[in-house]
Design a protein around this motif. Structure first.
Motif, PDB file in Angstrom:
ATOM      1  N   TYR A   1       0.641  -1.369   0.181  1.00 42.90           N
ATOM      2  CA  TYR A   1       0.306  -0.014  -0.438  1.00 42.90           C
ATOM      3  C   TYR A   1       1.128   1.162   0.235  1.00 42.90           C
ATOM      4  CZ  TYR A   1      -3.467   2.913   1.127  1.00 42.90           C
ATOM      5  OH  TYR A   1      -4.987   4.569   1.421  1.00 42.90           O
ATOM      6  N   ALA A   2       1.509   1.324   1.316  1.00 40.39           N
ATOM      7  CA  ALA A   2       2.876   2.512   0.749  1.00 40.39           C
ATOM      8  C   ALA A   2       2.953   2.657   0.063  1.00 40.39           C
ATOM      9  CB  ALA A   2       3.693   2.375   2.359  1.00 40.39           C
ATOM     10  N   ASN A   3       3.788   1.126  -1.132  1.00 40.96           N
ATOM     11  CA  ASN A   3       4.846   1.414  -2.236  1.00 40.96           C
ATOM     12  C   ASN A   3       3.732   2.352  -3.222  1.00 40.96           C
ATOM     13  OD1 ASN A   3       4.572  -0.287  -5.055  1.00 40.96           O
ATOM     14  ND2 ASN A   3       7.116   1.048  -4.289  1.00 40.96           N
ATOM     15  N   LYS A   4       2.303   1.936  -3.152  1.00 39.30           N
ATOM     16  CA  LYS A   4       1.402   2.250  -4.090  1.00 39.30           C
ATOM     17  C   LYS A   4       0.734   4.515  -4.092  1.00 39.30           C
ATOM     18  CE  LYS A   4       0.495  -1.522  -5.546  1.00 39.30           C
ATOM     19  NZ  LYS A   4       1.193  -2.136  -7.293  1.00 39.30           N
ATOM     20  N   CYS A   5       1.196   4.302  -2.804  1.00 40.23           N
ATOM     21  CA  CYS A   5       1.271   5.879  -2.543  1.00 40.23           C
ATOM     22  C   CYS A   5       2.221   6.387  -2.779  1.00 40.23           C
ATOM     23  CB  CYS A   5       1.502   6.205  -0.312  1.00 40.23           C
ATOM     24  SG  CYS A   5      -0.213   6.247  -0.407  1.00 40.23           S
ATOM     25  N   GLU A   6       3.789   6.008  -3.082  1.00 40.70           N
ATOM     26  CA  GLU A   6       4.967   6.787  -3.316  1.00 40.70           C
ATOM     27  C   GLU A   6       4.897   6.715  -4.875  1.00 40.70           C
ATOM     28  OE1 GLU A   6       8.074   4.225  -2.097  1.00 40.70           O
ATOM     29  OE2 GLU A   6       7.566   4.650   0.274  1.00 40.70           O
ATOM     30  N   ILE A   7       3.919   5.556  -5.349  1.00 40.34           N
ATOM     31  CA  ILE A   7       4.497   5.406  -6.719  1.00 40.34           C
ATOM     32  C   ILE A   7       2.977   6.799  -7.249  1.00 40.34           C
ATOM     33  CG2 ILE A   7       3.250   4.399  -9.009  1.00 40.34           C
ATOM     34  CD1 ILE A   7       4.135   2.235  -7.811  1.00 40.34           C
ATOM     35  N   LEU A   8       2.291   7.159  -6.608  1.00 38.96           N
ATOM     36  CA  LEU A   8       1.549   8.891  -6.787  1.00 38.96           C
ATOM     37  C   LEU A   8       2.637   9.716  -6.320  1.00 38.96           C
ATOM     38  CD1 LEU A   8      -2.088   7.462  -5.659  1.00 38.96           C
ATOM     39  CD2 LEU A   8      -1.521   7.553  -8.110  1.00 38.96           C
ATOM     40  N   ARG A   9       3.086   9.444  -6.227  1.00 41.89           N
ATOM     41  CA  ARG A   9       4.450  10.888  -5.245  1.00 41.89           C
ATOM     42  C   ARG A   9       4.750  11.335  -6.211  1.00 41.89           C
ATOM     43  NH1 ARG A   9       2.148   9.531   0.915  1.00 41.89           N
ATOM     44  NH2 ARG A   9       1.139  11.395   0.830  1.00 41.89           N
ATOM     45  N   LYS A  10       5.225   9.994  -6.848  1.00 39.93           N
ATOM     46  CA  LYS A  10       6.256  10.113  -7.773  1.00 39.93           C
ATOM     47  C   LYS A  10       5.565  10.627  -9.323  1.00 39.93           C
ATOM     48  CE  LYS A  10       9.271   6.776 -10.941  1.00 39.93           C
ATOM     49  NZ  LYS A  10       9.470   5.954 -11.021  1.00 39.93           N
ATOM     50  N   TYR A  11       4.365  10.776  -9.282  1.00 36.25           N
ATOM     51  CA  TYR A  11       4.355  11.523 -10.878  1.00 36.25           C
ATOM     52  C   TYR A  11       3.549  12.605 -10.906  1.00 36.25           C
ATOM     53  CZ  TYR A  11       6.191   6.860 -13.306  1.00 36.25           C
ATOM     54  OH  TYR A  11       6.415   6.127 -13.424  1.00 36.25           O
ATOM     55  N   PHE A  12       2.903  12.850  -9.725  1.00 34.04           N
ATOM     56  CA  PHE A  12       1.664  13.882  -9.411  1.00 34.04           C
ATOM     57  C   PHE A  12       2.321  14.920  -8.250  1.00 34.04           C
ATOM     58  CE2 PHE A  12      -1.208  10.342 -11.056  1.00 34.04           C
ATOM     59  CZ  PHE A  12      -1.643  11.566 -11.674  1.00 34.04           C
ATOM     60  N   LYS A  13       2.562  15.958  -8.358  1.00 32.24           N
ATOM     61  CA  LYS A  13       3.511  16.945  -7.307  1.00 32.24           C
ATOM     62  C   LYS A  13       2.009  17.242  -6.208  1.00 32.24           C
ATOM     63  CE  LYS A  13       4.585  20.938  -6.399  1.00 32.24           C
ATOM     64  NZ  LYS A  13       5.660  22.280  -7.212  1.00 32.24           N
ATOM     65  N   HIS A  14       2.608  16.921  -5.085  1.00 35.22           N
ATOM     66  CA  HIS A  14       1.730  16.698  -3.623  1.00 35.22           C
ATOM     67  C   HIS A  14       0.535  16.477  -4.187  1.00 35.22           C
ATOM     68  CE1 HIS A  14       0.246  18.996  -0.036  1.00 35.22           C
ATOM     69  NE2 HIS A  14       1.061  18.649   0.024  1.00 35.22           N
ATOM     70  N   PRO A  15      -0.236  14.981  -4.785  1.00 39.13           N
ATOM     71  CA  PRO A  15      -1.234  14.435  -4.873  1.00 39.13           C
ATOM     72  C   PRO A  15      -2.852  14.478  -4.044  1.00 39.13           C
ATOM     73  CG  PRO A  15      -0.012  12.950  -5.047  1.00 39.13           C
ATOM     74  CD  PRO A  15       0.886  13.971  -4.424  1.00 39.13           C
ATOM     75  N   ALA A  16      -3.568  14.510  -3.761  1.00 41.49           N
ATOM     76  CA  ALA A  16      -4.484  14.587  -2.810  1.00 41.49           C
ATOM     77  C   ALA A  16      -4.262  12.894  -2.330  1.00 41.49           C
ATOM     78  CB  ALA A  16      -5.430  14.905  -2.813  1.00 41.49           C
ATOM     79  N   ILE A  17      -4.158  12.698  -1.265  1.00 39.04           N
ATOM     80  CA  ILE A  17      -4.983  10.978  -1.257  1.00 39.04           C
ATOM     81  C   ILE A  17      -5.424  11.245   0.238  1.00 39.04           C
ATOM     82  CG2 ILE A  17      -3.935   8.375  -0.810  1.00 39.04           C
ATOM     83  CD1 ILE A  17      -1.013   9.310  -2.386  1.00 39.04           C
ATOM     84  N   THR A  18      -6.713  10.194  -0.141  1.00 37.21           N
ATOM     85  CA  THR A  18      -7.341  10.163   0.940  1.00 37.21           C
ATOM     86  C   THR A  18      -7.783   8.395   0.980  1.00 37.21           C
ATOM     87  OG1 THR A  18      -9.412  10.040  -0.249  1.00 37.21           O
ATOM     88  CG2 THR A  18      -8.359  11.986   0.499  1.00 37.21           C
ATOM     89  N   THR A  19      -8.330   8.392   2.456  1.00 40.85           N
ATOM     90  CA  THR A  19      -8.351   6.741   2.882  1.00 40.85           C
ATOM     91  C   THR A  19      -9.590   6.038   3.704  1.00 40.85           C
ATOM     92  OG1 THR A  19      -7.484   4.805   2.474  1.00 40.85           O
ATOM     93  CG2 THR A  19      -6.741   6.493   4.115  1.00 40.85           C
ATOM     94  N   ASP A  20     -10.722   5.407   3.636  1.00 38.55           N
ATOM     95  CA  ASP A  20     -10.811   4.647   4.589  1.00 38.55           C
ATOM     96  C   ASP A  20     -10.213   3.867   5.800  1.00 38.55           C
ATOM     97  OD1 ASP A  20     -13.506   5.875   3.129  1.00 38.55           O
ATOM     98  OD2 ASP A  20     -12.800   4.258   1.944  1.00 38.55           O
ATOM     99  N   VAL A  21     -11.109   4.486   6.521  1.00 40.89           N
ATOM    100  CA  VAL A  21     -10.654   3.046   8.086  1.00 40.89           C
ATOM    101  C   VAL A  21     -11.384   2.569   8.880  1.00 40.89           C
ATOM    102  CG1 VAL A  21      -8.238   2.802   9.989  1.00 40.89           C
ATOM    103  CG2 VAL A  21      -7.742   4.298   8.060  1.00 40.89           C
ATOM    104  N   ILE A  22     -11.418   1.357   9.554  1.00 42.85           N
ATOM    105  CA  ILE A  22     -12.024   0.526  10.304  1.00 42.85           C
ATOM    106  C   ILE A  22     -11.141   0.860  11.512  1.00 42.85           C
ATOM    107  CG2 ILE A  22     -13.684  -1.637  11.155  1.00 42.85           C
ATOM    108  CD1 ILE A  22     -13.766  -1.903   8.184  1.00 42.85           C
ATOM    109  N   VAL A  23     -12.176   1.283  12.838  1.00 40.03           N
ATOM    110  CA  VAL A  23     -11.691   0.963  13.914  1.00 40.03           C
ATOM    111  C   VAL A  23     -12.303  -0.373  14.587  1.00 40.03           C
ATOM    112  CG1 VAL A  23      -9.631   3.104  14.401  1.00 40.03           C
ATOM    113  CG2 VAL A  23     -12.080   2.825  14.854  1.00 40.03           C
ATOM    114  N   GLY A  24     -11.662  -0.920  15.594  1.00 45.25           N
ATOM    115  CA  GLY A  24     -12.145  -1.878  16.259  1.00 45.25           C
ATOM    116  C   GLY A  24     -12.990  -3.296  15.287  1.00 45.25           C
TER     117      GLY A  24
END
Length: 438
Positions: free
Chosen positions: A282-305
């Motif tokens: 997952y972290a690698n995919k974020c790095e790829i997006l940041r490689k090709y886009f300057k300061h992209p908005a990356i958002t996500t969903d998180v389930i707690v509990g």
């Protein structure tokens, strides 16, 4: 002319389908009225993503019948699909329509009117999980949004995450024909819409059943004259490859705003969830997006509990979220969903612990979101204006940058659905930034 009121529950796909159904009924001569008003027909597009969604669906069905006991009440959508017999036996409901059958609504209304003397509830529910189900083609000619149109391009999901009922409610992956998507996008562009959002139940699976790919679809939509912005709905991390990111970066209409589904930042928890990636990937995919886009908005969903989540696992998730550094996070407390594997897992987390953990992540989300937006202070950006508002006695038009940062410009001489370019000066109010035009 009979009056029809519609109410939508749930996701953007549901919203798209509700608007498409409304337009079908308008073409059949029905008058559309607000849901709180008297109507001859009430239509509720239900949701079943959680037990609470089921409950809200039932409440809206009963509210409709209470408003007009003589009205025809129609239940359609995901709750219907997962609880057809229960809905059929509900005395508040007259017509029951599952997924992949919504296009039949006008005919079912006519049939019910002709046969209602027999007192039978009209039922149109198929086995959505049966192989070979076609994509249900609906067509949107306009949308309640005045500048941004959500385009449904895909239905169904093959993932079967342990907490999710949606594969049972929506069935297997079914992709819309690219030519049908383009026909709709071209029509909306002719109506003046400048921005489209490609969405689906599992958008990343687009084309797996037809031999097409999401990237190809995006490339074709990019060619449509009049469309100036393209956003993407929620993506699975694995679709982000070097080729995918590089080609998107070469399309100027693409908004660098990516929602990558995560759910947990702990590998042990992800495995229990039956998610098909780990945190390293997952972290690698974020790095790829940041490689090709300057300061992209990356958002996500998180389930707690999630069942079995220990304090150590939660802390691992919190640290991962902080390291990846998202623009926005949608934080959900795990909600047991009957019919899923997670609902019967051992070590269900107490509600008070979920609330505490959720609060900590919401605080982190606020910090990261503010930091992301402040990056643009003093920088030149372009925004698509959407609506007028008043703040501290001043009139403004608000809109969004490609990164989905909300901005405001002085209202004088402006109108909705127009582009403006300027420098982001300062924060006007929580999450809203003043843009000064050149």
């Amino acid at each position: 002319m009979k009056k029809v009121a519609l109410h939508n529950l749930g996701c953007k796909v549901n919203a798209y389908e509700t608007e498409a159904v409304q337009q079908m009924l308008e073409e059949c001569g029905y008058e559309i009225v607000p849901f709180h008003e008297y109507a001859d027909v009430y239509i509720i597009n239900t949701c079943s993503v959680t037990n609470m969604a089921d409950r809200k669906s039932r409440q809206m069905l009963h509210r409709a019948k209470k408003q007009n006991p003589d009205a025809v009440v129609v239940a359609m959508g995901c709750y219907v699909q997962t609880a057809a017999e229960e809905v059929k036996n509900d005395t508040a409901v007259d017509i029951v329509i599952g997924n992949n059958k919504k296009h039949e609504l006008p005919g079912l209304l006519r049939k019910y009117e002709e046969e209602k003397a027999n007192g039978e509830t009209e039922l149109a529910v198929i086995d959505i999980n049966e192989k070979g189900q076609p994509y249900e083609e609906l067509f949107l000619k306009k949308t309640a949004e005045h500048t941004r149109a959500f385009i449904k391009v895909q239905d169904g999901c093959n993932q079967f995450c342990s907490y999710c009922i949606i594969p049972y409610a929506r069935g297997r992956v079914r992709s819309r024909k690219t030519e049908d998507v383009l026909r709709e996008v071209e029509h909306l562009a002719e109506q003046g819409y400048k921005e489209v959002v490609l969405t689906g139940i599992h958008l990343s699976s687009f084309g797996v059943d037809t031999g097409d790919t999401l990237l190809h679809l995006i490339e074709e939509v990019h060619k449509v004259d009049g469309i100036e912005r393209i956003r993407l709905g929620s993506l699975e991390p694995r679709i982000v490859t070097e080729e995918f990111a590089e080609k998107l970066a070469g399309m100027p209409k693409i908004c660098p705003h990516f929602h990558l589904s995560l759910q947990s930042g702990c590998d042990v928890t992800l495995k229990r969830m039956n998610r098909r990636y780990d945190t390293e990937e997952y972290a690698n995919k974020c790095e790829i997006l940041r490689k090709y886009f300057k300061h992209p908005a990356i958002t996500t969903d998180v389930i707690v509990g999630f069942p079995g989540e220990t304090e150590e696992e939660f802390e691992t998730t919190r640290e991962f979220l902080e390291n990846v550094h998202f623009y926005e996070m949608h934080i959900f407390k795990y909600s047991k969903r009957k019919g899923t594997k997670a609902a019967v897992m051992a070590d269900q987390v107490p509600e008070d612990i979920k609330t505490k953990r959720s609060g900590r992540l919401l605080e982190l989300e606020k910090e990261m979101s503010e930091e992301f937006r402040e990056f643009y202070l003093g920088r030149t950006k372009e925004a698509l204006l959407e609506e007028e508002m008043e703040l501290d006695g001043m009139r403004y038009f608000t809109g969004y940058t490609k990164e989905y940062v909300k901005v405001a410009v002085r209202a004088d001489g402006h109108a909705a659905n127009t582009m403006v370019r300027g420098r982001m000066e300062r924060e006007l109010s929580d999450g809203l930034y003043l843009m000064v035009e050149f």
